[in-house]
Scaffold this motif. Structure first.
Motif, PDB file in Angstrom:
ATOM      1  N   HIS A 292      -5.723  -1.068   0.467  1.00 48.41           N
ATOM      2  CA  HIS A 292      -6.234  -0.614  -0.841  1.00 48.41           C
ATOM      3  C   HIS A 292      -7.283   0.478  -0.642  1.00 48.41           C
ATOM      4  O   HIS A 292      -8.458   0.301  -0.979  1.00 48.41           O
TER       5      HIS A 292
ATOM      6  N   ILE B 164      -6.971  -8.174  -5.410  1.00 48.24           N
ATOM      7  CA  ILE B 164      -6.959  -7.474  -4.124  1.00 48.24           C
ATOM      8  C   ILE B 164      -7.064  -8.464  -2.980  1.00 48.24           C
ATOM      9  O   ILE B 164      -6.332  -8.377  -1.982  1.00 48.24           O
TER      10      ILE B 164
ATOM     11  N   GLU C  31     -10.133   1.637  -3.101  1.00 49.64           N
ATOM     12  CA  GLU C  31     -11.329   0.832  -3.361  1.00 49.64           C
ATOM     13  C   GLU C  31     -12.518   1.217  -2.476  1.00 49.64           C
ATOM     14  O   GLU C  31     -13.604   0.658  -2.623  1.00 49.64           O
TER      15      GLU C  31
ATOM     16  N   ILE D 260      -1.029   5.397  -4.508  1.00 53.20           N
ATOM     17  CA  ILE D 260      -2.279   4.646  -4.532  1.00 53.20           C
ATOM     18  C   ILE D 260      -3.284   5.142  -5.544  1.00 53.20           C
ATOM     19  O   ILE D 260      -4.172   4.401  -5.912  1.00 53.20           O
TER      20      ILE D 260
ATOM     21  N   GLN E  12       0.810  -1.218   0.000  1.00 51.86           N
ATOM     22  CA  GLN E  12       0.000   0.000   0.000  1.00 51.86           C
ATOM     23  C   GLN E  12       0.837   1.259   0.000  1.00 51.86           C
ATOM     24  O   GLN E  12       0.321   2.347  -0.205  1.00 51.86           O
TER      25      GLN E  12
ATOM     26  N   HIS F 279      -4.088   2.891  -8.598  1.00 53.58           N
ATOM     27  CA  HIS F 279      -4.541   1.519  -8.476  1.00 53.58           C
ATOM     28  C   HIS F 279      -5.989   1.301  -8.849  1.00 53.58           C
ATOM     29  O   HIS F 279      -6.409   0.173  -9.010  1.00 53.58           O
TER      30      HIS F 279
END
Length: 317
Positions: free
Chosen positions: A182, A104, A185, A27, A23, A30
């Motif tokens: 993540h 993920i 997301e 980011i 991470q 992603h």
């Protein structure tokens, strides 16, 4: 004395391995399906990673073309869920979303075993901190060459962990730990995504991004090299589109607008792209025959990987 130095070096390497987990990479990229640029003229690596997932795409690059086509044929049978002999946009869209979610989940599972030391199905902040930075916590990072960087990483990790920990109990469930690893997301982590992006690009520490910082994050000129056209384009984007209030800087809200541009469904766009490129009879669905005729767009092999390497080397000359 040499042995002590060697042991110290090993410890530094060990903490570096833990202290920069997945991470810590930038980011805001992603949310896309691949770290590669989507440019079919220079290869299909983006499409491969979108269609297969990042890790699975690497395994295909080790196969012969015949092996890749055989495996692709079996994948097509799985995508065609209603078994009517066609892959529709809905089926392909679902497949691509599933592959990205699987990437993920696999990434979280890999880190989960590293950090859930007492195997209670949860990861506390202290558990994560001690596993990642433990050796140096008592020493205040005195043995680390770049002490400020490690302290900054610890502060950043703690802030992100607390943001992911929705109930504030200092313990991450699997879902909260996924948000930690993540954040792109999860809607409730968008503030963290923006804050870390600004911190990564803002080199003078004034809390905003100027044009030089914006360009410098993308491009470092070689000695005597003239600036490429795409850099000139990015300069225009900065002044004409990114800097909406025209003050010469990107503040947090402008950065949010840049890196979180609303509901862009990359999986949907990729499904449409793959169908458009392979649907020879233009019936808006694709058969196994059409897919296998364009197999190297969907998956790689030793041959396509070698070809992309040649293209890359040619571009670098």
């Amino acid at each position: 004395m040499m042995l002590l130095k060697s042991l110290a070096s090993l410890c530094v390497l060990a903490v570096a391995a833990f202290a920069v987990p997945a991470q810590e990479k930038r980011i805001h990229h992603h949310s896309d399906l691949s770290d590669h640029v989507h440019d079919d003229a220079h290869g299909f690596q983006y499409d491969h990673e979108a269609f297969l997932g990042k890790e699975e795409a690497k395994t295909f690059d080790q196969l012969t073309p015949e092996e890749s086509k055989d495996k692709l044929a079996k994948i097509v049978d799985r995508i065609d869920t209603d078994k009517d002999g066609y892959v529709t946009h809905a089926e392909l869209h679902y497949w691509i979303k599933h592959r990205q979610r699987r990437y993920i989940e696999e990434n979280v599972n890999k880190h989960w075993h590293d950090y859930d030391k007492n195997q209670d199905g949860k990861i506390g902040w202290e558990e994560y901190k001690n596993t990642t930075y433990g050796y140096y916590l008592d020493e205040e990072f005195d043995d680390v060459e770049d002490k400020a960087t490690y302290k900054s990483m610890l502060t950043r990790d703690e802030r992100r962990f607390k943001s992911a920990d929705r109930d504030g109990d200092g313990i991450a469930t699997r879902e909260e730990f996924t948000a930690f690893l993540h954040p792109e997301e999860f809607d409730y982590m968008k503030g963290v995504v923006v804050q870390e992006t600004v911190e990564d690009i803002d080199k003078n520490g004034d809390g905003k991004i100027n044009l030089d910082e914006y360009i410098g994050d993308m491009y470092t000129p070689e000695n005597g090299e003239s600036e490429p056209d795409w850099v000139q384009t990015e300069r225009k984007h900065f002044s004409e589109f990114r800097d909406t209030n025209k003050d010469g800087y990107l503040d947090a809200s402008e950065v949010a607008h840049w890196i979180l541009p609303g509901e862009v469904d990359h999986a949907d766009n990729e499904a449409k792209h793959l169908i458009h490129e392979t649907d020879t009879d233009k019936d808006e669905k694709i058969t196994k025959k059409e897919i296998l005729a364009n197999w190297n767009m969907f998956v790689g092999s030793q041959a396509t990987n070698y070809g992309e390497d040649l293209t890359k080397r040619h571009d670098e000359l």
